[in-house]
Design a protein around this motif. Structure first.
Motif, PDB file in Angstrom:
ATOM      1  N   SER A  34      17.144  48.396  17.429  1.00 55.89           N
ATOM      2  CA  SER A  34      17.482  46.711  18.320  1.00 55.89           C
ATOM      3  C   SER A  34      15.728  46.987  18.763  1.00 55.89           C
ATOM      4  O   SER A  34      14.610  47.986  18.004  1.00 55.89           O
ATOM      5  N   LEU A  35      14.981  46.250  19.805  1.00 56.92           N
ATOM      6  CA  LEU A  35      14.619  45.969  20.003  1.00 56.92           C
ATOM      7  C   LEU A  35      14.188  44.240  20.383  1.00 56.92           C
ATOM      8  O   LEU A  35      14.805  43.667  21.471  1.00 56.92           O
ATOM      9  N   VAL A  36      13.222  44.893  21.647  1.00 53.03           N
ATOM     10  CA  VAL A  36      12.396  44.493  23.031  1.00 53.03           C
ATOM     11  C   VAL A  36      10.654  43.635  22.336  1.00 53.03           C
ATOM     12  O   VAL A  36       9.908  45.255  22.747  1.00 53.03           O
ATOM     13  N   SER A  37      10.790  43.092  23.169  1.00 54.94           N
ATOM     14  CA  SER A  37       9.151  42.588  23.266  1.00 54.94           C
ATOM     15  C   SER A  37       8.970  41.200  24.858  1.00 54.94           C
ATOM     16  O   SER A  37      10.197  40.483  24.694  1.00 54.94           O
ATOM     17  N   ILE A  38       7.906  41.606  25.234  1.00 56.67           N
ATOM     18  CA  ILE A  38       7.433  40.727  26.799  1.00 56.67           C
ATOM     19  C   ILE A  38       6.505  40.457  26.060  1.00 56.67           C
ATOM     20  O   ILE A  38       5.085  40.783  25.556  1.00 56.67           O
ATOM     21  N   SER A  39       6.515  38.894  26.380  1.00 59.76           N
ATOM     22  CA  SER A  39       5.374  37.910  26.226  1.00 59.76           C
ATOM     23  C   SER A  39       4.769  37.319  27.039  1.00 59.76           C
ATOM     24  O   SER A  39       5.878  36.946  28.701  1.00 59.76           O
ATOM     25  N   TYR A  40       4.238  36.588  27.313  1.00 56.60           N
ATOM     26  CA  TYR A  40       3.691  35.367  28.700  1.00 56.60           C
ATOM     27  C   TYR A  40       3.059  34.205  27.432  1.00 56.60           C
ATOM     28  O   TYR A  40       2.820  33.900  26.618  1.00 56.60           O
ATOM     29  N   ILE A  41       3.958  33.167  28.412  1.00 52.84           N
ATOM     30  CA  ILE A  41       3.761  31.895  27.442  1.00 52.84           C
ATOM     31  C   ILE A  41       2.901  30.825  28.707  1.00 52.84           C
ATOM     32  O   ILE A  41       3.727  30.567  29.338  1.00 52.84           O
ATOM     33  N   GLY A  42       1.923  30.659  27.798  1.00 52.83           N
ATOM     34  CA  GLY A  42       0.879  29.755  28.168  1.00 52.83           C
ATOM     35  C   GLY A  42       1.186  28.252  28.930  1.00 52.83           C
ATOM     36  O   GLY A  42       2.518  27.704  27.983  1.00 52.83           O
ATOM     37  N   ASP A  43       0.343  27.420  29.051  1.00 56.62           N
ATOM     38  CA  ASP A  43       1.055  26.018  29.027  1.00 56.62           C
ATOM     39  C   ASP A  43       0.190  24.997  28.284  1.00 56.62           C
ATOM     40  O   ASP A  43       0.230  24.081  27.901  1.00 56.62           O
ATOM     41  N   GLU A  44       0.337  25.596  26.643  1.00 62.20           N
ATOM     42  CA  GLU A  44      -0.296  24.838  26.008  1.00 62.20           C
ATOM     43  C   GLU A  44       0.809  24.544  24.659  1.00 62.20           C
ATOM     44  O   GLU A  44       0.423  23.706  23.441  1.00 62.20           O
ATOM     45  N   LEU A  45       1.563  24.656  24.293  1.00 63.06           N
ATOM     46  CA  LEU A  45       3.095  25.055  23.903  1.00 63.06           C
ATOM     47  C   LEU A  45       4.324  24.824  24.506  1.00 63.06           C
ATOM     48  O   LEU A  45       4.725  25.322  24.314  1.00 63.06           O
ATOM     49  N   CYS A  46       3.884  23.002  24.499  1.00 66.57           N
ATOM     50  CA  CYS A  46       5.237  22.659  25.947  1.00 66.57           C
ATOM     51  C   CYS A  46       5.329  21.243  24.546  1.00 66.57           C
ATOM     52  O   CYS A  46       4.384  21.316  23.448  1.00 66.57           O
ATOM     53  N   GLY A  47       6.823  21.194  24.710  1.00 64.92           N
ATOM     54  CA  GLY A  47       7.057  19.534  24.202  1.00 64.92           C
ATOM     55  C   GLY A  47       6.766  18.350  25.302  1.00 64.92           C
ATOM     56  O   GLY A  47       6.208  17.594  25.007  1.00 64.92           O
ATOM     57  N   HIS A  48       8.046  18.854  25.962  1.00 66.76           N
ATOM     58  CA  HIS A  48       7.945  18.041  27.470  1.00 66.76           C
ATOM     59  C   HIS A  48       7.003  18.646  28.192  1.00 66.76           C
ATOM     60  O   HIS A  48       6.488  19.906  28.346  1.00 66.76           O
ATOM     61  N   PRO A  49       6.244  17.794  28.954  1.00 64.28           N
ATOM     62  CA  PRO A  49       5.442  18.182  30.501  1.00 64.28           C
ATOM     63  C   PRO A  49       6.026  19.801  31.250  1.00 64.28           C
ATOM     64  O   PRO A  49       7.146  19.468  31.400  1.00 64.28           O
ATOM     65  N   GLY A  50       5.892  20.600  31.000  1.00 62.63           N
ATOM     66  CA  GLY A  50       5.877  22.300  31.663  1.00 62.63           C
ATOM     67  C   GLY A  50       7.139  23.109  30.888  1.00 62.63           C
ATOM     68  O   GLY A  50       7.325  23.626  31.489  1.00 62.63           O
ATOM     69  N   ILE A  51       7.605  22.360  29.950  1.00 57.69           N
ATOM     70  CA  ILE A  51       8.481  22.943  29.251  1.00 57.69           C
ATOM     71  C   ILE A  51       8.112  23.838  27.561  1.00 57.69           C
ATOM     72  O   ILE A  51       7.590  22.606  26.937  1.00 57.69           O
TER      73      ILE A  51
END
Length: 344
Positions: free
Chosen positions: A195-212
C-alpha cells in the motif's frame, strides 16, 4: 685576416691615379698607396711583412675553413606524425574531460540515487507559502500516525530524479513549484508494495474551471501514485500502465491538501492490479471527501529485466525500448492476493 693572392693585372688606385701591378707570389693583400710614396717601396714593405719573406723555409698553406654554424636538421616524417598524434590525443582527452565534467553528478544520481531517508533532507523551503505548507504537512496527525508505523517508510520520490532530468519530467518538474504542487509530496510506502499513502498540496494554477483542479491532473496523480504503490511487488521493480479506469466523485478545490491512498490487490507474474483514491486531508475525527477513485493494471516490461552485469536503473529512468539488453530466464508465474489491512 688571411691575405689573398692578387689577381693578374690588378689595378690599384693611389690618390687620383690608377696603377697596374704585375702578379707577385706571396703577396695576398692590397697595397696601401700614399701620395708621394713610390710603388716599389710599398711592394718591398708588404713583401717583407709576409710570413714567406720573414722565413724562406716556410711554405704557404691555404687557410683552414672557418667553422660553419650548426644547422638544425628537420625531423623525419614519422617523428613529426607521431608528435602531431600525441598532441591530438592529449587535446582530445582534455576536451572530453571538460565536456563530461558537468555530467558527472547526473551520472552518479542515475547509478546511485539517494535513499528514502536522504530525500527527506533534500527539500528546503524558500518562500513563505512553501514553509507554511511544509510545516502543515509535517505536523499533521496523519503524518505523525504513519511515521509511528514500522511497516511504512517515508520518502519524497520525486527528489530521486537527478536535477538535470526534472525539467523533462511532468510531475517531478513541470507541475512542481509555486502555484502548482507547492512542495514535493510526502509519501509513505508499505513494505513489499502492499500500500501507499501520499500527501500533497495543490495550488491554484492547475485548474480547469476557475477554482476547480483539472481532472487531467487528478488522473496523472492516480496514474503515478498507483504505479508507485506496486513497484516493489513487481519482479523488476518497475511497471507500465496497461489500463487505468477513473471515476470522479466530487470537485477538487484549488489551494487545498489532498491524500492519495493506493493498495495492491493482486500480483501475477509481471502484472499487478492496484486500486486507489484521492480524498481531502482532514483533521482527526473528520470524514474525508472522496474526489476520485481508480483501478489500474500495471505490467513490468520484459526489457526491464537486466543481467547481474548491469546495475538496476531507477524506475524513472527505465525505458521500454531497451530490447538489446540481456534478460533473465523466464520466471515462474505466481499469484498473490493481499489481505486488506485497516482502511488504507
Amino acid at each position: 685576416m688571411v691575405p689573398r693572392m692578387p689577381m693578374p693585372s690588378q689595378v690599384l688606385r693611389a690618390g687620383a691615379r690608377w696603377r697596374q701591378l704585375p702578379s707577385y707570389p706571396g703577396i695576398n693583400m692590397r697595397l696601401p698607396l700614399r701620395p708621394g710614396r713610390p710603388l716599389s717601396a710599398c711592394l718591398a714593405s708588404s713583401t717583407s711583412s709576409s710570413p714567406a719573406a720573414r722565413d724562406p723555409s716556410t711554405t704557404y698553406s691555404p687557410p683552414k675553413p672557418l667553422p660553419q654554424p650548426h644547422q638544425h636538421q628537420k625531423p623525419s616524417l614519422k617523428r613529426r606524425a607521431a608528435t602531431v598524434l600525441v598532441i591530438g590525443i592529449v587535446c582530445t582527452s582534455i576536451g572530453f574531460a571538460m565536456s563530461i565534467a558537468p555530467a558527472i553528478p547526473t551520472i552518479k544520481g542515475v547509478l546511485n540515487p539517494p535513499t528514502d531517508e536522504e530525500t527527506l533532507a533534500m527539500f528546503v523551503p524558500e518562500h513563505d507559502q512553501e514553509r507554511e505548507v511544509e510545516e502543515f504537512i509535517d505536523n499533521h496527525p496523519l503524518t505523525r500516525e504513519l511515521r509511528s508505523r514500522a511497516e511504512f517508510s517515508e520518502s519524497r520520490p520525486h527528489l530521486k530524479i537527478p536535477q538535470p532530468f526534472r525539467g523533462y519530467n511532468l510531475t517531478g518538474g513541470t507541475l512542481m513549484g509555486p502555484g502548482r504542487v507547492v512542495v514535493p509530496p510526502v509519501t509513505f510506502a508499505e513494505r513489499g508494495g502492499r500500500s501507499l499513502v501520499s500527501i500533497s498540496y495543490i495550488g491554484d494554477e492547475l485548474c480547469g474551471h476557475p477554482g476547480i483542479v483539472h481532472g487531467g491532473f487528478l488522473a496523472t496523480m492516480l496514474d503515478e501514485g498507483l504505479a508507485r504503490c506496486c513497484f516493489a511487488a513487481l519482479p523488476h521493480k518497475v511497471g507500465l500502465t496497461a489500463n487505468l479506469s477513473i471515476n470522479y466523485r466530487a470537485p477538487a478545490q484549488a489551494g487545498s491538501y489532498v491524500v492519495l491512498r493506493a493498495k495492491t490487490t493482486k500480483v501475477e507474474g509481471r502484472k499487478a492490479w492496484v486500486e486507489g483514491r484521492i480524498e481531502t486531508l482532514v483533521g482527526e475525527g473528520e470524514q474525508p471527501v472522496v474526489l476520485a477513485e481508480a483501478t489500474a493494471l500495471f505490467v513490468s516490461p520484459k526489457q526491464a529485466a537486466v543481467s547481474s552485469d548491469y546495475p538496476p536503473l531507477p524506475a524513472f529512468y527505465v525505458s521500454p525500448t531497451w530490447s538489446s539488453r540481456p534478460t533473465h530466464p523466464p520466471e515462474p508465474t505466481y499469484a498473490v492476493a493481499y489481505q486488506r489491512v485497516g482502511t488504507c
